[in-house]
Design an enzyme around this catalytic site. Structure first.
Site, PDB file in Angstrom:
ATOM      1  CB  SER A 383      -1.016  -0.188   1.146  1.00  0.00           C
ATOM      2  OG  SER A 383      -1.958   0.843   1.112  1.00  0.00           O
ATOM      3  CG  ASP A 667      -3.909  -1.680  -0.478  1.00  0.00           C
ATOM      4  OD1 ASP A 667      -2.958  -2.476   0.260  1.00  0.00           O
ATOM      5  OD2 ASP A 667      -3.708  -0.496  -0.694  1.00  0.00           O
TER       6      ASP A 667
END
Length: 844
Positions: A383, A667
């Protein structure tokens, strides 16, 4: 593939009797039990006879079922088969025969789907039987009855025969999980002969299911005295029983006597062809269609193997010299460490938007000031921490230089308003970049725009850096090796049900579960059966950042999981029913065989609900470099696959092995908010993990989830049990070292503890500085909310200093872990081999 009056096996041998017997295999990282098997002919002819059904349950309200059976064996052929329909009958009889060529090293699961034919609506799929062909032995015909419903005595009868093909061979490459099979290239020629026909349309469409190209159009050059021709090619699995579908132009349908003006579709089966020999498959009107098979084989461009790539192995050797010198310095050792005494240290992080990016800068700064950064061999991020990593790796010697310079630069970007990212000039720039990316052959998604926004947000001018450019920062082992983490997902599945770890390094991109990797500069290009078919320009790293930190990709089911609620209720409404069934007579059992499975699908309403609950607003889409690859017959016995398998499809090879055209990346934080998995690969032999948590909610949840994940899969990981008192009042640092099998874990939660009273270790704040120690990181809302992209300069400095202080204040814990790791390595060395080589004490 359907019924015939002659033996297809005889036909296969007659067409090309000169093929060599046996099989040639290239093995990469295969388990011992697979490597040591004797070489035997692995190409076989499977004959499937659909006999009958008994006591079929009623599917229609007003009549009995109009029943037929579909056959599907995707590892053998892309052409499905089906029986005729027997109308209005509970006990239909077919006695229809179908044939497949199978590769026995591949996991071949035959699917038999019983359907009810409807006139006004789509046909109903009543149920599917999945049968593992590995249960069969060559030469023995078996007549099986699948017991579908013991209460109603509903049964499906089939007859199966497996025969060796003594005159055929195939080159395969395998790592014990995936198999790359031999590929052929079919050249299709359209010749326009001399003719007086007045019609001028000369447009052909050719389709070969299962090929890399799929569908191709051919238009011969204008007619001339010598005639003209057009050529196209198809790449396909050599022994996949290909069929060439042709849509012929109008003129070709005219005979000398004339006919109505129309197009004509023709499907031509292509048996084994002699390499290099041109064969005419169609003559009609003024056209002639001929084909020629060429060897499409070459060395695989996808690396199938679980070992580290040679470049990473070379890096580790160089890095150990740097680490050895750094450890001698900070641990005050009397002697140089020998190569096998140098521990591998890794830094891992958690996600959290700009909060995690800022916090990671503070942590790295402290590690650098302590001299610990030179002891680190890997840095793993996910991320928004990938933003930090990408930023620092723009400098090839970043860890050897003062990080305060890059921090000052990123501070200016964070405190600056992001409205400029939406200016007209920037919008025009985004549009231009996306158009160029599409023209290059990449599939666009909203995450590409998000990546450009990140680039604009964190840089004063556009960054042209690519992932492979970071190899320069590793050339002399001068910096830790960066690893970026993402998840591959599937449509119609929640992340909890289906996710596969994908790691990115400057050297390679690949799957932990499959042991399949491609060079980082080739990621995003088009592959088929392990071969690079179309090289696309490497993506800029900002586009990858858009994929790694895709905050727009979670579905409703993902939200249910993140909130800590069970998905069982939704699964009952959206999942089909699957259970094992018995076949009679019972066949001999083998460890790697899968039980026969009965699957009963849900209805339209449930499917619609499932699509709604699992729909993701945006996923990052890249060409799938696993396309075409098949699963090994014993893939479920491979310990590396078992280490990372965690999807509901892992035991459904036909569904798991549907290597589609695209990867869909999301993600990692939507599953487990940690970048630890690639560090736990046994091949990396990590001894110490510095786990830096920047989570906005519970600081122990990511650690608990990771511990549970590792425990379920037998991955060595420390016992991270904390009492409720400790969880309620977290300290700045914890060290877990309970097993010599697991790495030592030093865990830094994001807490503001002694920092409130101390501005530096052992340096108390005076009353005027107390405000600088009040940093609210107890929740995921303001001033450090995950969704916030802009901080005040004061809040940026507070968070940066807090994370730096927490590292500095617990230097003794880090040194304790490093010293314990060195001692552990020395004990291991003394218990194994007394011989080892000295490392030079010089540092780059």
């Amino acid at each position: 593939m359907g019924s015939s009056a002659y033996s297809p096996l005889d036909q296969l041998m007659q067409v090309n009797p000169h093929r060599k017997t046996g099989i040639r295999r290239r093995n990469h990282g295969r388990p011992h039990s697979v490597e040591d098997e004797p070489e035997v002919p692995q190409l076989c002819w499977l004959t499937v006879k659909i006999v009958s059904m008994r006591n079929l349950c009623k599917a229609d309200l007003l009549s009995q079922t109009d029943c037929y059976v579909k056959l599907w064996l995707p590892t053998a052929s892309c052409q499905g088969g089906r029986t005729r329909t027997v109308p209005n009958c509970r006990n239909p009889v077919w006695n229809e025969t179908f044939h497949f060529i199978i590769q026995r090293e591949v996991k071949n699961v035959l699917e038999l789907t019983v359907c009810d034919e409807d006139t006004l609506t789509a046909d109903d799929q009543l149920f599917t039987v999945r049968f593992d062909v590995a249960k069969l032995q060559p030469g023995a015909k078996v007549h099986l009855s699948f017991e579908l419903n013991p209460e109603t005595q509903e049964e499906l009868e089939v007859e199966l025969l497996l025969e060796n093909i003594p005159g055929a061979s195939e080159n395969i490459t395998t790592n014990g999980v995936l198999v790359s099979r031999e590929v052929c290239c079919l050249e299709v020629h359209v010749d326009e002969r001399k003719t007086k026909s007045p019609y001028t349309r000369r447009h052909f469409t050719f389709t070969m299911k299962g090929s890399y190209e799929g569908t191709q159009d051919v238009s011969p050059s204008p007619l001339c005295s010598q005639g003209s021709s057009g050529t196209t090619t198809f790449h396909y699995i050599k022994h996949s029983q290909p069929r060439l579908h042709m849509t012929l132009p109008e003129e070709s349908c005219f005979c000398d006597h004339g006919s109505a003006r129309r197009e004509m579709d023709v499907s031509v089966p292509l048996p084994s062809l002699a390499l290099g020999k041109t064969v005419t498959v169609m003559r009609c009107g003024s056209y002639e269609v001929s084909v020629k098979e060429e060897d499409g084989g070459k060395n695989s461009d996808v690396r199938l193997g679980f070992d580290l790539c040679p470049e990473e192995q070379d890096f580790i050797c160089k890095r150990k010299k740097v680490v050895a010198a750094a450890l001698k310095n900070i641990l005050h050792l009397d002697e140089d460490l020998q190569e096998d005494e140098v521990p591998v240290v890794a830094v891992v992080t958690t996600a959290g938007g700009v909060r995690s990016m800022t916090a990671m800068f503070g942590s790295l700064l402290a590690l650098q000031d302590l001299g610990v950064l030179d002891c680190v061999s890997y840095i793993s991020g996910l991320s928004a921490t990938t933003w930090t990593m990408a930023k620092v790796y723009e400098d090839a010697n970043w860890s050897q230089r003062d990080l305060r310079g890059p921090i000052d630069d990123i501070r200016k970007c964070v405190v600056k308003s992001k409205l400029h990212c939406f200016s007209l000039d920037h919008m025009k720039y985004y549009e231009k970049e996306l158009c160029e990316r599409k023209q290059e052959g990449h599939k666009l998604s909203f995450t590409d725009l998000w990546g450009l926004f990140i680039d604009c947000m964190l840089h004063h001018q556009e960054s042209t850096q690519k992932l492979s450019d970071q190899q320069v920062a590793l050339k002399q082992g001068q910096n830790p090796l960066p690893i970026y983490l993402s998840l591959n997902v599937k449509d119609d599945f929640s992340t909890l049900d289906f996710k596969e770890w994908v790691e990115f390094t400057p050297y390679e991109v690949g799957f932990l579960k499959y042991g399949a990797f491609v060079p980082s500069e080739a990621f995003g290009s088009e592959f088929f059966m392990g071969h690079l078919m179309k090289k696309l320009p490497e993506s800029r790293i900002c586009f990858l950042e858009g994929a790694w930190s895709n905050i727009f990709s979670h579905s409703f089911m993902d939200a249910v999981h993140l909130l800590g609620h069970s998905e069982d209720f939704w699964h009952r409404w959206t999942r089909g029913t699957e259970r094992d069934v018995e076949e009679h007579p019972t066949l001999p059992k083998r460890p790697y065989e899968q039980p026969t499975c009965l699957s009963i699908p849900k209805g339209c309403l449930s499917n619609t609900l499932r699509e709604m609950l699992t729909a993701r607003p945006v996923v990052s889409t890249y060409h799938n470099f696993l396309k075409g690859l098949q699963l090994h017959n014993k893939y479920l016995e491979n310990e590396r696959f078992c280490m990372w398998k965690d999807t509901v499809l892992d035991s459904s090879p036909n569904q798991l092995g549907e290597m589609g055209d695209y990867l869909k990346l999301v993600d990692t934080a939507f599953f487990i908010n940690t970048s630890c998995p690639p560090i736990l690969r046994p091949e990396r032999k990590v001894d110490v993990i510095l786990h830096l948590s920047y989570n906005g909610g519970s600081q122990t949840l990511p650690l608990d989830l990771l511990s549970e994940y590792c425990s379920e899969r037998g991955i060595p990981f420390p016992d991270v049990q904390l009492s409720q008192e400790e969880r309620d009042h977290l300290k700045e640092c914890y060290m877990f070292d309970h097993s010599s099998e697991a790495p030592i874990l030093v865990y830094f939660p994001l807490v503001c503890d002694t920092f409130q009273k101390y501005k530096a270790p052992n340096v108390e704040r005076d009353p005027t500085e107390m405000e600088q120690g009040r940093v609210d990181v107890s929740n995921c809302t303001a001033p450090y909310g995950t969704g916030l992209l802009t901080y005040t300069e004061e809040n940026f400095n507070k968070l940066l200093n807090l994370c730096s202080y927490n590292i500095l204040n617990n230097n003794h814990v880090i040194l304790q872990a490093l010293r314990a790791a060195v001692e552990r390595k020395k004990r291991l060395k003394s218990s194994s081999s007394p011989h080892s080589s000295k490392l030079p004490s010089s540092v780059f």
